[in-house]
Design a protein around this motif. Structure first.
Motif, short mmCIF file in Angstrom:
data_model
loop_
_atom_site.label_atom_id
_atom_site.label_comp_id
_atom_site.label_asym_id
_atom_site.label_seq_id
_atom_site.Cartn_x
_atom_site.Cartn_y
_atom_site.Cartn_z
N THR A 1 0.83 -1.21 0.00
CA THR A 1 0.00 0.00 0.00
C THR A 1 0.86 1.26 0.00
O THR A 1 0.61 2.19 -0.78
N PHE A 2 1.87 1.29 0.87
CA PHE A 2 2.69 2.50 0.93
C PHE A 2 3.41 2.77 -0.38
O PHE A 2 3.32 3.86 -0.95
N PHE A 3 4.12 1.79 -0.89
CA PHE A 3 4.95 2.05 -2.07
C PHE A 3 4.13 2.22 -3.35
O PHE A 3 4.54 2.95 -4.25
N SER A 4 2.97 1.57 -3.44
CA SER A 4 2.13 1.76 -4.63
C SER A 4 1.62 3.20 -4.69
O SER A 4 1.63 3.83 -5.76
N MET A 5 1.20 3.75 -3.57
CA MET A 5 0.73 5.13 -3.54
C MET A 5 1.90 6.12 -3.63
O MET A 5 1.77 7.20 -4.20
N PHE A 6 3.02 5.73 -3.08
CA PHE A 6 4.24 6.54 -3.21
C PHE A 6 4.59 6.74 -4.68
O PHE A 6 4.89 7.86 -5.12
N VAL A 7 4.52 5.67 -5.46
CA VAL A 7 4.83 5.74 -6.89
C VAL A 7 3.86 6.67 -7.62
O VAL A 7 4.27 7.50 -8.45
#
Length: 306
Positions: free
Chosen positions: A201-207
């Motif tokens: 969740t964090f890294f997908s939205m970070f991208v």
């Protein structure tokens, strides 16, 4: 479905997106770094999430429920494909953008957003249904979407069987086999997969936040046609489909997963394939970014009808 929990999850998603936005604006992450994070998400973390969720499921759905869910998901995609044919005309878009809107209508951000939301909001038992969504999604991307976006090229391109069997599809197959065979794994394996899943969740939205940072804010928010499109794609159509679906299916997990699959914003796959085929990427990129920002509200609204 617990609306307070949905809204809480969407607010968390928005915070993660903002973090990605500022990290990119401050040049703390490079374009190459974003590509590498994306690769890890697609090929390592997201498959881990799909498999670990099914392993952690305590009350796995019965075969009849899985069959009903599969039929409903197939109908969902069929309706989206048909809607995509007329979407550009309905919203009054320039004809050169019709194919892009068609693709955006079919292929939402199921992997990066739909799977973690299903796990967080509906629980691990529902992720099996999202795995079925991902299997069909992957098949359509590397067959229909390749055909759709390359149909006017001198040499039409296809995805090929090897591309259909990507890590996301393979993990979905593994998840379904775990369900069918009622497999259990050692704690070491289960915990390893869970730690991989925690990053999704964090890294997908970070991208996605880094993608937003590449665009002037005014360009993202000033397109009226895009607002019309997203209102239809992320609110009106999902609500109509869910209301009709509930006349035939009462299982809250099936209805909830389909609601999430319908209401997630357009996915990056249209942007990536448009770039591959030399098509316009401006409108698809802005649709992904604006749709993701608005999804904090739209997903909450849509799930209220579940």
């Amino acid at each position: 479905m617990d609306l307070q929990l949905v809204l809480q999850q969407m607010c968390i998603v928005l915070i993660f997106l903002i973090i990605g936005y500022f990290c990119k604006k401050k040049e703390k992450v490079s374009d190459q770094g974003v590509k590498e994070i994306t690769w890890i998400l697609l090929n390592v973390c997201n498959p881990g999430l799909i498999i670990s969720s099914v392993l952690a499921s305590e009350n796995r759905p019965g075969l009849q429920s899985v069959g009903i869910a599969t039929v409903a998901i197939l109908i969902m995609f069929a309706v989206q494909i048909l809607l995509g044919f007329v979407m550009g005309r309905i919203i009054g878009a320039d004809k050169k953008h019709w194919k892009g809107y068609h693709s955006l209508t079919i292929f939402g951000n199921v992997g990066f957003l739909g799977v973690p939301l299903a796990a967080a909001v509906l629980g691990n038992d529902a992720v099996l249904y999202m795995a079925i969504v991902l299997l069909i999604f992957n098949f359509l991307v590397y067959t229909l979407d390749f055909y759709l976006l390359s149909s006017d090229l001198p040499e039409r391109k296809g995805g090929g069987f090897a591309m259909i069997l990507n890590p996301g599809a393979i993990s979905a197959i593994i998840a379904i086999l775990i369900y069918l065979l009622d497999l259990r794994v050692p704690v070491l394996v289960a915990d390893t997969l869970q730690y991989m899943a925690n990053a999704v969740t964090f890294f997908s939205m970070f991208v996605i936040g880094t993608t937003l940072a590449r665009f002037p804010v005014k360009r993202v928010f000033s397109d009226r046609i895009l607002y019309r499109y997203l209102a239809l794609r992320q609110v009106l159509y999902p609500i109509a489909f869910i209301l009709i679906l509930k006349l035939f299916i009462s299982d809250p997990d099936i209805v909830g997963v389909i609601a999430l699959a319908l209401s997630v914003p357009p996915g990056n796959i249209t942007v990536m394939l448009s770039e591959l085929f030399g098509l316009d990427t401006d409108v698809p990129t802005r649709a992904v970014v604006l749709g993701t920002l608005l999804s904090v509200v739209t997903i909450t609204v849509v799930t209220a009808f579940v």
